[in-house]
Scaffold this active site. Structure first.
Site, PDB file in Angstrom:
ATOM      1  N   GLN A   1       0.832  -1.202   0.000  1.00  0.00           N
ATOM      2  CA  GLN A   1       0.000   0.000   0.000  1.00  0.00           C
ATOM      3  C   GLN A   1       0.868   1.254   0.000  1.00  0.00           C
ATOM      4  OE1 GLN A   1      -3.579  -0.396   2.796  1.00  0.00           O
ATOM      5  NE2 GLN A   1      -2.228  -2.012   3.544  1.00  0.00           N
TER       6      GLN A   1
ATOM      7  N   HIS B   1      -1.257   1.700  -4.514  1.00  0.00           N
ATOM      8  CA  HIS B   1      -1.686   3.094  -4.475  1.00  0.00           C
ATOM      9  C   HIS B   1      -0.781   4.029  -5.267  1.00  0.00           C
ATOM     10  CE1 HIS B   1      -3.819   1.932  -0.470  1.00  0.00           C
ATOM     11  NE2 HIS B   1      -4.509   1.582  -1.534  1.00  0.00           N
TER      12      HIS B   1
END
Length: 208
Positions: free
Chosen positions: A87, A105
């Site tokens: 992430q 992300h």
């Protein structure tokens, strides 16, 4: 053939490198509203402010160094086919030496066209409001903003679905899409949660 070990990593793994987590009192959102720096609307409304936020983050991450947790994952590659799904938007996994890293992300070290999502270039310094793609469209951070779809979600699901082992490190698994990825693991996969403040609703052997 080496067993497949899929690592789901979050901000906690980089905390020891000096990169604050999102929810800490001095975290990444301290002094900022998410809607002002991490949404498509914010980019349209105040591009200069959004770029300044990510320029600061990029500088901070460039000064950070991989820690022992990043390096252990590199060592795991001797015995396992390690696939990291992170992430995090910094490149500490790569700088530690990990071979296979998928960023859910986006990546701070890249910029992309606001018009053409496939036009992606390296970005190691500050971005400017004057940065344009070859067709004159403004460039933006290669970051998945809140409200945007995750382009690499399908590849991430595919990786987890093939895992023999899943390691969840430094993430509360409260953010989409990471919170659903662990459920894509095969029934016989071994799942381990490594977190100083574990989610009590998570079973480290069978998942949720």
């Amino acid at each position: 053939m080496k067993p497949i070990c899929v690592v789901l990593s979050g901000a906690g793994i980089s905390a020891e490198s000096g990169i604050p987590t999102y929810r800490a009192e001095d975290g990444l959102w301290a002094g900022h509203k998410i809607e002002d720096v991490c949404t498509p609307e914010a980019l349209q409304r105040n591009r200069k402010q959004v770029l300044a936020f990510y320029n600061e983050r990029r500088r901070n991450c460039a000064e950070a160094k991989p820690n022992a947790a990043h390096k252990v994952l590199v060592e795991l590659e001797r015995s396992y086919n390690v696939q990291i799904i992170t992430q995090n938007v910094e490149d500490l996994h790569e700088r530690a030496g990990s071979t296979n890293v998928l960023h859910l992300h986006g990546e701070l070290t890249k910029a992309r066209s606001s018009f053409d999502p496939d036009y992606i270039v390296p970005c190691m310094g500050d971005q400017s409001v004057n940065d344009k793609d070859p067709n004159g469209h403004p460039m933006r951070p290669h970051i998945v903003f809140f409200g945007e779809s995750v382009p690499v979600l399908e590849p991430a699901i595919d990786l987890v679905s093939q895992a023999d082992i899943v390691l969840v490190i430094g993430t509360s698994l409260q953010v989409y899409p990471a919170n659903g990825l662990v459920n894509e693991a095969p029934k016989n996969a071994q799942i381990y949660l490594i977190d100083p403040n574990p989610n009590t609703g998570f079973n480290p052997v069978t998942g949720w």
